[in-house]
Design an enzyme around this catalytic site. Structure first.
Site, mmCIF file in Angstrom:
data_model
loop_
_atom_site.group_PDB
_atom_site.id
_atom_site.type_symbol
_atom_site.label_atom_id
_atom_site.label_comp_id
_atom_site.label_asym_id
_atom_site.label_seq_id
_atom_site.Cartn_x
_atom_site.Cartn_y
_atom_site.Cartn_z
ATOM 1 N N HIS A 1 19.250 4.670 -6.562
ATOM 2 C CA HIS A 1 18.906 3.401 -5.930
ATOM 3 C C HIS A 1 17.391 3.191 -5.902
ATOM 4 C CE1 HIS A 1 22.988 2.911 -3.632
ATOM 5 N NE2 HIS A 1 23.129 3.073 -4.943
ATOM 6 N N GLU B 1 15.353 2.462 -3.390
ATOM 7 C CA GLU B 1 14.692 3.204 -2.317
ATOM 8 C C GLU B 1 14.614 4.691 -2.664
ATOM 9 O OE1 GLU B 1 17.437 0.053 -0.367
ATOM 10 O OE2 GLU B 1 17.442 1.384 -2.129
ATOM 11 N N CYS C 1 21.418 1.620 1.511
ATOM 12 C CA CYS C 1 22.731 2.251 1.698
ATOM 13 C C CYS C 1 22.555 3.471 2.611
ATOM 14 C CB CYS C 1 23.321 2.662 0.358
ATOM 15 S SG CYS C 1 22.491 4.086 -0.394
ATOM 16 N N CYS D 1 20.351 6.363 1.025
ATOM 17 C CA CYS D 1 18.922 6.030 1.026
ATOM 18 C C CYS D 1 18.377 6.017 2.447
ATOM 19 C CB CYS D 1 18.694 4.682 0.359
ATOM 20 S SG CYS D 1 18.974 4.697 -1.430
#
Length: 334
Positions: A262, A264, A290, A293
């Protein structure tokens, strides 16, 4: 930034105003150049009568503001502009609604002085007699034909009127005074700035499902960025690297099968890869983080998360962030 529109009758001094502003870093555009480009495209020779007729044809076919619209698409957000040869109120309206400060300057001078200036400059196509000048300007000032030039209506829309019957220095002083009271300077706030950067970073994503990015800042400086996609050295998602994404799996489900990192996650791991501490930093993300993260954000010492779009199961992440003492804000930038 701003747009200065310049209009007036023949020989009033519009070109001098454009020259003065161009020397002061204003990018110059002329709506007449749009007509010249169109004539060149059609393989026709340039002359005043044909340009007047072509302007009327284009306004009928594509709308009365067509010349202004063709110029506006060439403009950049980080520059000031001066636009001359404005001859229709629809052109003024288009320039005024362009999303930046617009000021219309009408340059005024008496007929005798204007005719003298036209004779001195000796430009091809300029009127050779005062009577010819009057007849030409009757066509330009107004007409029952809505597609024709409407200089009288343009004059009525002017924000500033400059009497140009003195020296160049006097004209320059008048234009400088207009700039001083009309200059509009706009800067994005820090949230808008960093989120806009994150959106640009997201454009590098190779994920076929969703482009997401994060920007990590400290003391209002960007220290790390990341976008979602398959790990370094692995086939890109858009090349078939992640089966889950390429099957367009349901959002928020089967995340354990997704091979993409992801945004992040990548921003945090990139900082670690280069030995940059994120303690006390702020993370800007184009989507709510999420859960995975979120845990990385907390453990990296990030103290604030600013996000734009919602994400499936995002409430769990937000609750955990708040429990850990991480400040959370959602900014809606469209």
């Amino acid at each position: 930034m701003m747009i200065v529109g310049v209009s007036g009758l023949n020989g009033a001094g519009k070109s001098e105003v454009v020259r003065y502003l161009a020397e002061r870093s204003f990018v110059a555009f002329s709506l007449s150049d749009v007509l010249r480009e169109e004539l060149e495209r059609q393989g026709e020779a340039e002359n005043r009568e044909r340009m007047i007729d072509l302007g009327r044809e284009l306004r009928r076919r594509e709308g009365a503001d067509v010349l202004a619209r063709r110029v506006l698409v060439k403009m950049k957000a980080d520059r000031n502009y001066v636009v001359d040869s404005i001859r229709h109120p629809a052109e003024v309206a288009a320039l005024r609604s362009a999303g930046r400060r617009f000021v219309l300057v009408w340059i005024e001078a008496g007929e005798q002085l204007r005719f003298q200036r036209l004779r001195e400059r000796g430009r091809s196509g300029d009127p050779k007699t005062s009577e010819t000048l009057r007849n030409l300007e009757k066509r330009e000032i107004g007409s029952a034909d809505e597609a024709a030039q409407q200089l009288s209506a343009v004059q009525e829309m002017a924000d500033e009127i400059v009497q140009n019957e003195g020296s160049l220095a006097t004209l320059h002083e008048a234009i400088h005074a207009i700039l001083s009271r009309s200059m509009y300077f706009e800067r994005p706030g820090w949230d808008e700035y960093f989120m806009s950067v994150a959106r640009v970073v997201a454009s590098r994503s190779n994920c076929v499902k969703r482009k997401v990015a994060a920007v990590v800042t400290r003391d209002k400086r960007i220290v790390s960025t990341g976008y979602n996609g398959t790990p370094r050295g692995v086939r890109n998602c858009n090349e078939g690297g992640c089966a889950r994404c390429n099957s367009f799996g349901r959002g928020g489900a089967d995340l354990g099968e997704c091979l993409c990192s992801h945004g992040e996650e990548n921003a945090i791991t990139q900082a670690a890869y280069h030995g940059v501490s994120l303690r006390g930093a702020t993370l800007y993300s184009t989507y709510c983080p999420c859960l995975l993260c979120t845990k990385m954000i907390i453990n990296a010492g990030i103290v604030e998360v600013v996000y734009n779009g919602d994400y499936p199961l995002g409430e769990i992440s937000l609750s955990l962030l708040r429990e850990a003492g991480v400040k959370v804000r959602q900014v809606d930038l469209g």
